[in-house]
Design a protein around this motif. Structure first.
Motif, PDB file in Angstrom:
ATOM      1  N   PRO A  73      14.064   2.312 -40.602  1.00  0.00           N
ATOM      2  CA  PRO A  73      15.183   2.660 -41.491  1.00  0.00           C
ATOM      3  C   PRO A  73      15.089   4.063 -42.112  1.00  0.00           C
ATOM      4  O   PRO A  73      16.051   4.511 -42.723  1.00  0.00           O
ATOM      5  CB  PRO A  73      15.102   1.588 -42.573  1.00  0.00           C
ATOM      6  CG  PRO A  73      13.655   1.214 -42.616  1.00  0.00           C
ATOM      7  CD  PRO A  73      13.177   1.297 -41.200  1.00  0.00           C
ATOM      8  N   LEU A  74      13.929   4.730 -41.951  1.00  0.00           N
ATOM      9  CA  LEU A  74      13.802   6.070 -42.517  1.00  0.00           C
ATOM     10  C   LEU A  74      13.926   7.116 -41.418  1.00  0.00           C
ATOM     11  O   LEU A  74      13.339   6.969 -40.341  1.00  0.00           O
ATOM     12  CB  LEU A  74      12.449   6.211 -43.229  1.00  0.00           C
ATOM     13  CG  LEU A  74      12.178   5.215 -44.365  1.00  0.00           C
ATOM     14  CD1 LEU A  74      10.817   5.478 -44.980  1.00  0.00           C
ATOM     15  CD2 LEU A  74      13.272   5.287 -45.428  1.00  0.00           C
ATOM     16  N   PRO A  75      14.680   8.185 -41.638  1.00  0.00           N
ATOM     17  CA  PRO A  75      14.847   9.241 -40.641  1.00  0.00           C
ATOM     18  C   PRO A  75      13.508   9.889 -40.276  1.00  0.00           C
ATOM     19  O   PRO A  75      12.516   9.755 -41.003  1.00  0.00           O
ATOM     20  CB  PRO A  75      15.766  10.247 -41.352  1.00  0.00           C
ATOM     21  CG  PRO A  75      16.436   9.480 -42.432  1.00  0.00           C
ATOM     22  CD  PRO A  75      15.454   8.437 -42.869  1.00  0.00           C
ATOM     23  N   ASN A  76      13.483  10.610 -39.137  1.00  0.00           N
ATOM     24  CA  ASN A  76      12.261  11.316 -38.746  1.00  0.00           C
ATOM     25  C   ASN A  76      12.597  12.654 -38.087  1.00  0.00           C
ATOM     26  O   ASN A  76      13.762  13.000 -37.877  1.00  0.00           O
ATOM     27  CB  ASN A  76      11.386  10.450 -37.831  1.00  0.00           C
ATOM     28  CG  ASN A  76      12.016  10.184 -36.467  1.00  0.00           C
ATOM     29  OD1 ASN A  76      13.061  10.737 -36.121  1.00  0.00           O
ATOM     30  ND2 ASN A  76      11.385   9.327 -35.685  1.00  0.00           N
ATOM     31  N   GLU A  77      11.553  13.394 -37.727  1.00  0.00           N
ATOM     32  CA  GLU A  77      11.710  14.733 -37.158  1.00  0.00           C
ATOM     33  C   GLU A  77      12.383  14.698 -35.794  1.00  0.00           C
ATOM     34  O   GLU A  77      13.177  15.574 -35.452  1.00  0.00           O
ATOM     35  CB  GLU A  77      10.340  15.409 -37.047  1.00  0.00           C
ATOM     36  CG  GLU A  77       9.737  15.840 -38.369  1.00  0.00           C
ATOM     37  CD  GLU A  77      10.343  17.131 -38.901  1.00  0.00           C
ATOM     38  OE1 GLU A  77      11.172  17.724 -38.185  1.00  0.00           O
ATOM     39  OE2 GLU A  77       9.985  17.526 -40.024  1.00  0.00           O
ATOM     40  N   GLU A  78      12.065  13.663 -34.976  1.00  0.00           N
ATOM     41  CA  GLU A  78      12.643  13.623 -33.636  1.00  0.00           C
ATOM     42  C   GLU A  78      14.147  13.381 -33.690  1.00  0.00           C
ATOM     43  O   GLU A  78      14.901  13.936 -32.885  1.00  0.00           O
ATOM     44  CB  GLU A  78      11.962  12.554 -32.776  1.00  0.00           C
ATOM     45  CG  GLU A  78      12.402  12.609 -31.326  1.00  0.00           C
ATOM     46  CD  GLU A  78      11.478  11.878 -30.374  1.00  0.00           C
ATOM     47  OE1 GLU A  78      11.880  11.690 -29.217  1.00  0.00           O
ATOM     48  OE2 GLU A  78      10.360  11.503 -30.786  1.00  0.00           O
ATOM     49  N   GLY A  79      14.588  12.591 -34.631  1.00  0.00           N
ATOM     50  CA  GLY A  79      16.023  12.401 -34.807  1.00  0.00           C
ATOM     51  C   GLY A  79      16.703  13.704 -35.188  1.00  0.00           C
ATOM     52  O   GLY A  79      17.803  14.011 -34.719  1.00  0.00           O
ATOM     53  N   LEU A  80      16.039  14.487 -36.044  1.00  0.00           N
ATOM     54  CA  LEU A  80      16.596  15.788 -36.441  1.00  0.00           C
ATOM     55  C   LEU A  80      16.651  16.741 -35.249  1.00  0.00           C
ATOM     56  O   LEU A  80      17.649  17.461 -35.067  1.00  0.00           O
ATOM     57  CB  LEU A  80      15.746  16.383 -37.566  1.00  0.00           C
ATOM     58  CG  LEU A  80      16.158  17.772 -38.071  1.00  0.00           C
ATOM     59  CD1 LEU A  80      17.595  17.759 -38.586  1.00  0.00           C
ATOM     60  CD2 LEU A  80      15.204  18.255 -39.163  1.00  0.00           C
ATOM     61  N   ARG A  81      15.599  16.742 -34.416  1.00  0.00           N
ATOM     62  CA  ARG A  81      15.599  17.601 -33.226  1.00  0.00           C
ATOM     63  C   ARG A  81      16.744  17.226 -32.287  1.00  0.00           C
ATOM     64  O   ARG A  81      17.412  18.096 -31.720  1.00  0.00           O
ATOM     65  CB  ARG A  81      14.265  17.484 -32.481  1.00  0.00           C
ATOM     66  CG  ARG A  81      13.114  18.198 -33.161  1.00  0.00           C
ATOM     67  CD  ARG A  81      11.955  18.392 -32.205  1.00  0.00           C
ATOM     68  NE  ARG A  81      11.409  17.133 -31.738  1.00  0.00           N
ATOM     69  CZ  ARG A  81      10.471  16.446 -32.374  1.00  0.00           C
ATOM     70  NH1 ARG A  81       9.984  16.897 -33.527  1.00  0.00           N
ATOM     71  NH2 ARG A  81      10.005  15.319 -31.885  1.00  0.00           N
ATOM     72  N   ALA A  82      16.978  15.933 -32.119  1.00  0.00           N
ATOM     73  CA  ALA A  82      18.070  15.477 -31.256  1.00  0.00           C
ATOM     74  C   ALA A  82      19.413  15.951 -31.800  1.00  0.00           C
ATOM     75  O   ALA A  82      20.294  16.390 -31.046  1.00  0.00           O
ATOM     76  CB  ALA A  82      18.046  13.961 -31.134  1.00  0.00           C
ATOM     77  N   CYS A  83      19.591  15.866 -33.114  1.00  0.00           N
ATOM     78  CA  CYS A  83      20.852  16.287 -33.723  1.00  0.00           C
ATOM     79  C   CYS A  83      21.090  17.779 -33.502  1.00  0.00           C
ATOM     80  O   CYS A  83      22.229  18.209 -33.267  1.00  0.00           O
ATOM     81  CB  CYS A  83      20.847  15.978 -35.209  1.00  0.00           C
ATOM     82  SG  CYS A  83      21.006  14.207 -35.585  1.00  0.00           S
ATOM     83  N   LYS A  84      20.052  18.558 -33.566  1.00  0.00           N
ATOM     84  CA  LYS A  84      20.203  19.997 -33.341  1.00  0.00           C
ATOM     85  C   LYS A  84      20.630  20.268 -31.902  1.00  0.00           C
ATOM     86  O   LYS A  84      21.436  21.176 -31.647  1.00  0.00           O
ATOM     87  CB  LYS A  84      18.899  20.715 -33.672  1.00  0.00           C
ATOM     88  CG  LYS A  84      18.590  20.736 -35.167  1.00  0.00           C
ATOM     89  CD  LYS A  84      17.282  21.439 -35.470  1.00  0.00           C
ATOM     90  CE  LYS A  84      17.016  21.496 -36.976  1.00  0.00           C
ATOM     91  NZ  LYS A  84      15.723  22.158 -37.282  1.00  0.00           N
ATOM     92  N   GLU A  85      20.128  19.481 -30.953  1.00  0.00           N
ATOM     93  CA  GLU A  85      20.546  19.618 -29.553  1.00  0.00           C
ATOM     94  C   GLU A  85      22.013  19.212 -29.393  1.00  0.00           C
ATOM     95  O   GLU A  85      22.782  19.840 -28.658  1.00  0.00           O
ATOM     96  CB  GLU A  85      19.661  18.772 -28.644  1.00  0.00           C
ATOM     97  CG  GLU A  85      18.251  19.296 -28.463  1.00  0.00           C
ATOM     98  CD  GLU A  85      18.248  20.663 -27.789  1.00  0.00           C
ATOM     99  OE1 GLU A  85      18.904  20.818 -26.730  1.00  0.00           O
ATOM    100  OE2 GLU A  85      17.606  21.576 -28.328  1.00  0.00           O
ATOM    101  N   ILE A  86      22.406  18.154 -30.084  1.00  0.00           N
ATOM    102  CA  ILE A  86      23.801  17.705 -30.032  1.00  0.00           C
ATOM    103  C   ILE A  86      24.727  18.783 -30.576  1.00  0.00           C
ATOM    104  O   ILE A  86      25.766  19.100 -29.980  1.00  0.00           O
ATOM    105  CB  ILE A  86      23.971  16.394 -30.827  1.00  0.00           C
ATOM    106  CG1 ILE A  86      23.325  15.225 -30.069  1.00  0.00           C
ATOM    107  CG2 ILE A  86      25.452  16.100 -31.093  1.00  0.00           C
ATOM    108  CD1 ILE A  86      23.281  13.932 -30.852  1.00  0.00           C
ATOM    109  N   LEU A  87      24.349  19.380 -31.689  1.00  0.00           N
ATOM    110  CA  LEU A  87      25.202  20.399 -32.297  1.00  0.00           C
ATOM    111  C   LEU A  87      25.317  21.637 -31.405  1.00  0.00           C
ATOM    112  O   LEU A  87      26.363  22.300 -31.392  1.00  0.00           O
ATOM    113  CB  LEU A  87      24.668  20.776 -33.684  1.00  0.00           C
ATOM    114  CG  LEU A  87      24.762  19.651 -34.734  1.00  0.00           C
ATOM    115  CD1 LEU A  87      24.205  20.113 -36.066  1.00  0.00           C
ATOM    116  CD2 LEU A  87      26.195  19.160 -34.895  1.00  0.00           C
TER     117      LEU A  87
END
Length: 468
Positions: A117-131
């Protein structure tokens, strides 16, 4: 299709085997019907260059690029279906999942394991790729977006001025505050560059087209009808309009008294943001297909039980509140049904869904691991001693309950005595929110792995006749 409940034999090896079998059979049949891979494949296919989805179709020759974006606890199965249907016509896919399974097969999709349930660095990296993909898109591009519950944590990308750690701490505080998921999302969506419709807003700004497949785990969303018809009222998540407001977020902070527990940058931003900080409220140009909603699990389970010749009643698809209290209430209902035939006679199955929560205001109280489903079933075991043969299952339908790798728990009227015989202190486990350790020792955790759906909590209570 592979079996959804992986440890069925262990669960049937002790306790009231017949009652457990009935509950597990109903659950297995329900989870199979809810699998999003099968739901998408039932309405979508390619004919040459034409993509058919339900009653609509798209000529992909008119598209420069076709992208797949996804996040959520059912994203594995949703993204696999789209990846398979599109084949080489898919330019690139990015999926953010909670757990990557060895059985997952992707041809053109990059998979990231985000935090939940807590966000992490890999999720943030994926979002940057999506953007990066979105910001390079144009009017000739098509985005197919698959979203299920859990995307708010998995698709983590805080706005400028708020750090990933701030977002993690905000999520942790709110999950333990006793707030409902709608209230928690009011905060999270307004500090995100992705959630609350911000991803869809960014795609719209590029003039690209968006087709969305969604699973709604929101309490109060009506049951699905024809899933091949576009769903005009779609809302929430990164790809749809947001129904929460900045004022909602401010009210939640005040109502739950978390001003001094939340990160200061989050509180300062939410309390002072102007209209430019509001999330988008409509995307009439987008096409959405709603695959399943929270009431569907109870509807399918009722049909499964009745096919087995057992009367079934849907008690509520709005179940909320403290998990431990809910377990006690279900045991009380079982005793009323068995002893007095109210509000219906035994044998019967009582079904419910929703999202119960566990309030933890002091982390020092935690002595182990757990989740709402495990707390509910361990609490049920305490009172079910007086309800012979009754059996209760409570799972998070996506396959992971709270901070544990299991879907939830299953206990019956013999479970408390069996725990005592092993020297387990059930009361201490509940006080310390260490139900995972206790139920594991009892052999009463339910293990599924990814189920392919995410409709929050799913509860099955079987009540046999009370034979003196």
């Amino acid at each position: 299709m592979r079996e959804k409940i992986k440890n069925r034999d262990e669960l049937l090896s002790h306790g009231d085997a017949e009652s457990r079998r009935i509950v597990l059979d109903i659950t297995e049949k329900t989870l199979r019907r809810l699998d999003a891979y099968e739901r998408i494949k039932s309405i979508a296919h390619m004919e040459g260059d034409i993509l058919h989805i339900g009653t609509r179709q798209w000529d992909l020759r008119q598209k420069r690029h076709v992208y797949l974006l996804g996040a959520g606890k059912a994203c594995n199965h949703m993204a696999m279906a789209v990846d398979e249907i599109l084949g080489d016509r898919l330019t690139r896919g990015i999926a953010i999942v909670k757990i990557a399974e060895e059985t997952d097969v992707f041809r053109h999709t990059d998979v990231y394991v985000g935090g939940h349930p807590l966000p992490n660095e890999e999720g943030l990296r994926a979002c940057k790729e999506i953007l990066k993909l979105v910001d390079a898109a144009g009017p000739e591009d098509l985005f197919i977006v698959v979203i299920s519950g859990g995307s708010s944590a998995l698709m983590s990308c805080p706005i400028e001025g708020i750090s990933l750690q701030d977002e993690i701490d905000t999520t942790d505080v709110m999950l333990k505050s006793g707030a409902g998921i709608y209230e928690i999302n009011a905060l999270r969506r307004h500090i995100s560059a992705m959630n609350g419709g911000m991803l869809a807003k960014r795609i719209a700004a590029r003039g690209a087209e968006l087709i969305g497949f969604g699973i709604s785990d929101a309490v109060g969303t009506p049951a699905t009808g024809n899933i091949g018809e576009p769903y005009a009222a779609y809302k929430g998540t990164p790809m749809g309009p947001d129904q929460t407001t900045l004022e909602d977020a401010r009210r939640v902070i005040r109502d739950y008294g978390v001003q001094d527990r939340l990160p200061r940058p989050v509180v300062d931003y939410l309390m002072n943001a102007g209209p430019e900080g509001e999330t988008p409220k409509a995307f009439p140009q987008n096409t959405y297909f709603l695959l399943n909603t929270l009431p569907d699990s109870c509807i399918y389970a009722k049909q499964a039980a009745e096919e087995m010749g057992i009367p079934a009643v849907i008690l509520s698809s709005f179940l909320e509140g403290e998990s431990r209290d809910a377990g006690t209430i279900f045991a009380s209902i079982a005793r009323e049904v068995q002893n007095y035939g109210n509000p219906f006679p035994a044998p019967c199955v009582i079904l419910s869904s929703g999202e119960t929560t566990t309030k933890i205001l002091d982390n020092r109280l935690i002595t182990g691991h757990g989740g709402p489903g495990q707390e509910l079933t361990l609490s049920f075991a305490l009172s079910a001693v007086k309800a012979p043969g009754c059996c209760m299952l409570s799972i998070d339908s996506e396959g992971t309950d709270g901070t544990t790798p299991v879907a939830g728990g299953l206990t019956d009227s013999t479970s408390f005595s069996a725990a005592a015989a092993k020297g387990l202190d059930v009361h201490a486990a509940l006080r310390g929110h260490a139900c995972y350790e206790a139920l594991s020792e009892m052999g009463d955790v339910v293990f599924t792995g990814n189920t392919g759906t995410n409709l929050c909590d799913f509860n099955v209570l079987y009540i046999p006749k009370n034979v003196p």
